[in-house]
Design a protein around this motif. Structure first.
Motif, mmCIF file in Angstrom:
data_model
loop_
_atom_site.group_PDB
_atom_site.id
_atom_site.type_symbol
_atom_site.label_atom_id
_atom_site.label_comp_id
_atom_site.label_asym_id
_atom_site.label_seq_id
_atom_site.Cartn_x
_atom_site.Cartn_y
_atom_site.Cartn_z
ATOM 1 N N SER A 101 -91.968 49.685 116.197
ATOM 2 C CA SER A 101 -90.848 48.778 116.431
ATOM 3 C C SER A 101 -91.150 47.311 116.165
ATOM 4 N N ILE A 102 -92.428 46.937 116.086
ATOM 5 C CA ILE A 102 -92.760 45.536 115.826
ATOM 6 C C ILE A 102 -93.779 45.425 114.704
ATOM 7 N N SER A 103 -93.779 44.278 114.033
ATOM 8 C CA SER A 103 -94.648 44.104 112.868
ATOM 9 C C SER A 103 -96.032 43.601 113.235
ATOM 10 N N LYS A 104 -96.145 42.902 114.379
ATOM 11 C CA LYS A 104 -97.430 42.321 114.752
ATOM 12 C C LYS A 104 -97.469 42.065 116.250
ATOM 13 N N VAL A 105 -98.670 41.865 116.760
ATOM 14 C CA VAL A 105 -98.875 41.434 118.151
ATOM 15 C C VAL A 105 -99.763 40.195 118.098
ATOM 16 N N ASP A 106 -99.255 39.086 118.615
ATOM 17 C CA ASP A 106 -100.057 37.867 118.653
ATOM 18 C C ASP A 106 -100.921 37.796 119.904
ATOM 19 N N VAL A 107 -100.376 38.250 121.032
ATOM 20 C CA VAL A 107 -101.139 38.262 122.287
ATOM 21 C C VAL A 107 -100.821 39.537 123.056
ATOM 22 N N LEU A 108 -101.870 40.254 123.437
ATOM 23 C CA LEU A 108 -101.748 41.423 124.309
ATOM 24 C C LEU A 108 -102.319 41.046 125.663
ATOM 25 N N ILE A 109 -101.486 41.113 126.703
ATOM 26 C CA ILE A 109 -101.927 40.774 128.052
ATOM 27 C C ILE A 109 -102.003 42.060 128.879
ATOM 28 N N ASN A 110 -103.238 42.495 129.152
ATOM 29 C CA ASN A 110 -103.475 43.703 129.947
ATOM 30 C C ASN A 110 -103.458 43.306 131.415
ATOM 31 N N ASN A 111 -102.259 43.284 131.966
ATOM 32 C CA ASN A 111 -102.026 42.726 133.294
ATOM 33 C C ASN A 111 -101.903 43.780 134.390
ATOM 34 N N ALA A 112 -101.392 44.950 134.074
ATOM 35 C CA ALA A 112 -101.109 45.961 135.093
ATOM 36 C C ALA A 112 -102.378 46.397 135.814
ATOM 37 N N GLY A 113 -102.212 46.796 137.070
ATOM 38 C CA GLY A 113 -103.372 47.282 137.797
ATOM 39 C C GLY A 113 -103.013 47.802 139.176
ATOM 40 N N ILE A 114 -103.951 48.512 139.775
ATOM 41 C CA ILE A 114 -103.827 48.981 141.152
ATOM 42 C C ILE A 114 -105.021 48.461 141.948
ATOM 43 N N MET A 115 -104.889 48.435 143.269
ATOM 44 C CA MET A 115 -105.944 47.890 144.118
ATOM 45 C C MET A 115 -105.964 48.606 145.462
ATOM 46 N N GLY A 116 -107.161 48.979 145.898
ATOM 47 C CA GLY A 116 -107.339 49.496 147.248
ATOM 48 C C GLY A 116 -106.662 50.822 147.536
ATOM 49 N N ALA A 117 -106.444 51.615 146.497
ATOM 50 C CA ALA A 117 -105.716 52.871 146.673
ATOM 51 C C ALA A 117 -106.616 53.977 147.215
ATOM 52 N N ARG A 118 -105.979 55.000 147.761
ATOM 53 C CA ARG A 118 -106.726 56.186 148.175
ATOM 54 C C ARG A 118 -107.325 56.871 146.951
ATOM 55 N N PHE A 119 -108.349 57.684 147.192
ATOM 56 C CA PHE A 119 -109.000 58.372 146.081
ATOM 57 C C PHE A 119 -108.037 59.329 145.391
ATOM 58 N N ASN A 125 -109.130 63.030 134.632
ATOM 59 C CA ASN A 125 -110.130 63.223 135.688
ATOM 60 C C ASN A 125 -111.050 62.022 135.855
ATOM 61 N N VAL A 126 -110.449 60.846 135.840
ATOM 62 C CA VAL A 126 -111.171 59.603 136.079
ATOM 63 C C VAL A 126 -110.611 58.977 137.351
ATOM 64 N N GLU A 127 -111.483 58.434 138.196
ATOM 65 C CA GLU A 127 -111.036 57.749 139.414
ATOM 66 C C GLU A 127 -109.917 56.765 139.053
ATOM 67 N N SER A 128 -108.895 56.706 139.879
ATOM 68 C CA SER A 128 -107.638 56.054 139.488
ATOM 69 C C SER A 128 -107.767 54.563 139.183
ATOM 70 N N HIS A 129 -108.597 53.815 139.927
ATOM 71 C CA HIS A 129 -108.749 52.389 139.614
ATOM 72 C C HIS A 129 -109.341 52.198 138.226
ATOM 73 N N LEU A 130 -110.423 52.912 137.948
ATOM 74 C CA LEU A 130 -111.052 52.793 136.632
ATOM 75 C C LEU A 130 -110.095 53.272 135.547
ATOM 76 N N GLY A 131 -109.349 54.329 135.849
ATOM 77 C CA GLY A 131 -108.420 54.875 134.870
ATOM 78 C C GLY A 131 -107.267 53.948 134.559
ATOM 79 N N ALA A 132 -106.590 53.459 135.602
ATOM 80 C CA ALA A 132 -105.411 52.607 135.404
ATOM 81 C C ALA A 132 -105.785 51.201 134.954
ATOM 82 N N ASN A 133 -106.830 50.643 135.556
ATOM 83 C CA ASN A 133 -107.171 49.249 135.292
ATOM 84 C C ASN A 133 -107.956 49.065 134.005
ATOM 85 N N HIS A 134 -108.742 50.077 133.623
ATOM 86 C CA HIS A 134 -109.545 49.934 132.404
ATOM 87 C C HIS A 134 -109.243 50.957 131.313
#
Length: 315
Positions: A101-119, A125-134
């Motif tokens: 849908s787009i021709s280019k990306v000038d800036v990608l901001i990886n902003n989403a994340g979770i914090m302090g969640a239950r296991f 099969n990756v721990e959720s913080h590492l999975g979602a945040n990275h």
């Protein structure tokens, strides 16, 4: 040269570098209204970008910010793309939709994340913080590299990390906490935030020849976003003792305007052109602990991430 500090607002950063916003395309993960990502998008809209692509799990949670972006800058194309960063299949689908849908990306901001969640574990099969945040951002970023390259030089990748990275290095041999048996929510969060920093280090090295720069940052503690709403109640009593055990000061609080400033500096400030791979705090580069800056750790994380997502990215 513009001087920024802890009191700088996102509006001030955008005003200082409006020419680096106008006509550009920004992709931002974590787009729920009231959050850091959506407010960053609203501030960018003041300088008339060509396109803003918001990625999140629910379009309903982003509809208000999309409306306000259009009101602020009627010429800006605003898109929503659904993504679940805890599913590589969802990330691949989102990346495919963006690329079509787009021709280019000038800036990608990886902003989403979770914090302090239950296991819990992601679809891979990756721990959720590492999975979602990275891991989700690792896959998304690499899939969008051709669009970043299409910007013609000067594209940037911005990873929102945290001063709480100091809680833990990446535990390469036990990143899933013995399948939850040794789990600590704050250690998990710290591990994922260290991963954000190491990912920026790796990207800076691997993508330098493509003219793509990468940064990580601590935005500050912003109480008004929804990040803390996902914290397991059992995790709150142990966070202060962890700060004490690490001899860490509690990060300073900021309002959301100040909280967006370092993200926007990482995205826009030309003074950072020769600082690719840096970790920023209060809009300026800061040294990090060796485990979060070591090039060999960055390479190990890259290899582990490739193994998890099932795809190699060679540059």
């Amino acid at each position: 040269m513009v001087a920024f500090d802890s009191s700088t607002t996102g509006s001030e950063v955008v005003a200082a570098f409006s020419e680096r916003v106008s006509g550009k395309t920004f992709v931002i993960t974590g787009a729920s209204y009231g959050g850091l990502g959506s407010h960053t998008a609203l501030l960018l809209a003041a300088a008339n970008p060509a396109e803003i692509v918001l990625l999140g799990r629910s379009e309903d949670k982003s509809s208000q910010v999309m409306k306000e972006i259009r009101e602020t800058s009627p010429s800006t194309v605003v898109r929503f793309v659904k993504i679940d960063l805890m599913s590589c299949a969802s990330v691949r689908a989102a990346a495919a939709e963006i690329k079509s849908s787009i021709s280019k990306v000038d800036v990608l901001i990886n902003n989403a994340g979770i914090m302090g969640a239950r296991f819990s574990l992601t679809a891979e099969n990756v721990e959720s913080h590492l999975g979602a945040n990275h891991i989700g951002h690792f896959l998304l970023t690499n899939l969008l590299v051709p669009k970043l390259e299409a910007s013609g030089g000067g594209a940037r990748v911005v990873n929102i990390s945290s001063a709480m990275y100091e809680f833990s290095p990446v535990m390469f041999d036990n990143y899933n906490f013995s399948n939850g048996k040794t789990y600590n929510a704050w250690t998990a969060y710290g591990q994922s935030k260290t991963a954000n920093i190491l990912f920026a280090v790796a990207l800076a090295s691997k993508l330098e020849k493509k003219g793509i720069r990468s940064y990580s940052l601590h935005p500050g503690v912003i109480q008004t976003t929804g990040l803390s709403s996902g914290v397991d109640s059992a995790a709150w009593p142990i966070v202060e003792p962890m700060f004490e055990s690490k001899n860490m000061e509690m990060p300073k609080e900021k309002n959301i305007e100040q909280g967006c400033a370092t993200t926007l500096a990482a995205a826009l400030d030309p003074a950072l052109d020769d600082k690719s791979g840096s970790f920023l705090d209060d809009c300026n580069p800061r040294q990090v602990l060796e485990f979060a800056s070591d090039a060999s750790n960055a390479d190990k994380l890259w290899a582990l991430s490739e193994e998890i997502v099932g795809k190699k990215f060679c540059y």
